[in-house]
Scaffold this motif. Structure first.
Motif, PDB file in Angstrom:
ATOM      1  N   SER A 111       0.811  -1.212   0.000  1.00 45.15           N
ATOM      2  CA  SER A 111       0.000   0.000   0.000  1.00 45.15           C
ATOM      3  C   SER A 111       0.844   1.260   0.000  1.00 45.15           C
ATOM      4  O   SER A 111       0.352   2.338  -0.354  1.00 45.15           O
ATOM      5  CB  SER A 111      -0.954   0.009   1.195  1.00 45.15           C
ATOM      6  N   SER A 112       2.095   1.141   0.380  1.00 44.77           N
ATOM      7  CA  SER A 112       2.985   2.289   0.434  1.00 44.77           C
ATOM      8  C   SER A 112       3.694   2.566  -0.888  1.00 44.77           C
ATOM      9  O   SER A 112       4.365   3.589  -1.018  1.00 44.77           O
ATOM     10  CB  SER A 112       4.029   2.103   1.533  1.00 44.77           C
TER      11      SER A 112
ATOM     12  N   ASN B 251       4.341   3.865  -4.427  1.00 44.88           N
ATOM     13  CA  ASN B 251       3.798   4.936  -5.259  1.00 44.88           C
ATOM     14  C   ASN B 251       4.444   5.011  -6.634  1.00 44.88           C
ATOM     15  O   ASN B 251       4.064   5.855  -7.449  1.00 44.88           O
ATOM     16  CB  ASN B 251       3.911   6.286  -4.552  1.00 44.88           C
ATOM     17  N   TYR B 252       5.401   4.148  -6.892  1.00 40.14           N
ATOM     18  CA  TYR B 252       6.116   4.150  -8.155  1.00 40.14           C
ATOM     19  C   TYR B 252       6.671   2.762  -8.418  1.00 40.14           C
ATOM     20  O   TYR B 252       7.220   2.136  -7.502  1.00 40.14           O
ATOM     21  CB  TYR B 252       7.252   5.173  -8.098  1.00 40.14           C
TER      22      TYR B 252
ATOM     23  N   THR C 262       3.418   5.397 -12.158  1.00 41.72           N
ATOM     24  CA  THR C 262       3.165   5.910 -10.819  1.00 41.72           C
ATOM     25  C   THR C 262       1.855   5.364 -10.287  1.00 41.72           C
ATOM     26  O   THR C 262       1.067   4.741 -11.003  1.00 41.72           O
ATOM     27  CB  THR C 262       3.121   7.440 -10.812  1.00 41.72           C
ATOM     28  N   SER C 263       1.619   5.618  -9.011  1.00 37.01           N
ATOM     29  CA  SER C 263       0.369   5.178  -8.401  1.00 37.01           C
ATOM     30  C   SER C 263      -0.836   5.824  -9.053  1.00 37.01           C
ATOM     31  O   SER C 263      -1.936   5.266  -9.013  1.00 37.01           O
ATOM     32  CB  SER C 263       0.381   5.480  -6.905  1.00 37.01           C
TER      33      SER C 263
ATOM     34  N   ARG D 200      -0.104  -2.189 -15.026  1.00 35.99           N
ATOM     35  CA  ARG D 200      -0.192  -2.748 -13.684  1.00 35.99           C
ATOM     36  C   ARG D 200      -1.551  -3.359 -13.445  1.00 35.99           C
ATOM     37  O   ARG D 200      -2.548  -2.978 -14.061  1.00 35.99           O
ATOM     38  CB  ARG D 200       0.084  -1.664 -12.637  1.00 35.99           C
TER      39      ARG D 200
ATOM     40  N   ASN E 185      -3.529  -3.825 -10.088  1.00 36.64           N
ATOM     41  CA  ASN E 185      -3.511  -3.552  -8.655  1.00 36.64           C
ATOM     42  C   ASN E 185      -4.063  -4.724  -7.835  1.00 36.64           C
ATOM     43  O   ASN E 185      -3.607  -4.969  -6.715  1.00 36.64           O
ATOM     44  CB  ASN E 185      -4.315  -2.288  -8.354  1.00 36.64           C
TER      45      ASN E 185
ATOM     46  N   ASN F 248      -1.259  -6.952  -7.493  1.00 31.96           N
ATOM     47  CA  ASN F 248      -0.039  -6.302  -7.015  1.00 31.96           C
ATOM     48  C   ASN F 248       1.129  -6.570  -7.951  1.00 31.96           C
ATOM     49  O   ASN F 248       2.248  -6.848  -7.512  1.00 31.96           O
ATOM     50  CB  ASN F 248       0.293  -6.756  -5.594  1.00 31.96           C
TER      51      ASN F 248
ATOM     52  N   SER G  67       8.597   3.484  -2.206  1.00 31.00           N
ATOM     53  CA  SER G  67       7.532   3.586  -1.228  1.00 31.00           C
ATOM     54  C   SER G  67       7.778   4.770  -0.319  1.00 31.00           C
ATOM     55  O   SER G  67       8.920   5.168  -0.067  1.00 31.00           O
ATOM     56  CB  SER G  67       7.425   2.304  -0.399  1.00 31.00           C
TER      57      SER G  67
END
Length: 118
Positions: A29-30, A32-33, A52-53, A71, A73, A76, A99
């Motif tokens: 969850s942390s 971002n890239y 990126t997220s 991606r 999500n 993951n 992260s």
């Protein structure tokens, strides 16, 4: 802590295609890239593609129009679809994740070999 597991590397003929996968686990969850980098023999490691997220993407000029980063999500996982492969694409491909913000933590996968040869 984030762990990255890569798969999909191998030997492919020029003009062929290959899809690399990078599955993340841990504190996902942390993240971002996420990006794909490569290092060819005698060369420095270079950015191939990143996402990126927020879904923004970035590509190296050498792979624009041929490679696509995406991606999933729910799984993951980040992918690198490589089409129209050339011998110059031969390298070890690494998955990278960032992260946090300040400080930012950096994680690398073990790398997967991609060889483009006839």
């Amino acid at each position: 802590q984030v762990q990255l597991v890569e798969s999909g590397g191998g030997l492919v003929q020029p003009g062929g295609s290959l899809r690399l996968s990078c599955a993340a686990s841990g504190r996902i969850s942390s993240i971002n890239y996420m990006g794909w980098y490569r290092q060819a023999p005698g060369k420095q490691r270079e950015l191939v593609a990143a996402i990126t997220s927020g879904g923004s993407t970035n590509y190296a000029d050498a792979v624009k129009g041929r490679f696509t980063i995406s991606r999933d999500n729910a799984k993951n996982t980040v992918y690198l679809q490589m089409n129209s492969l050339e011998p110059e694409d031969t390298a070890v491909y690494y998955c990278k994740a960032l992260s946090g913000l300040a400080p930012v933590y950096q994680y690398w996968g073990q790398g997967t070999q991609v060889t483009v040869s006839s």
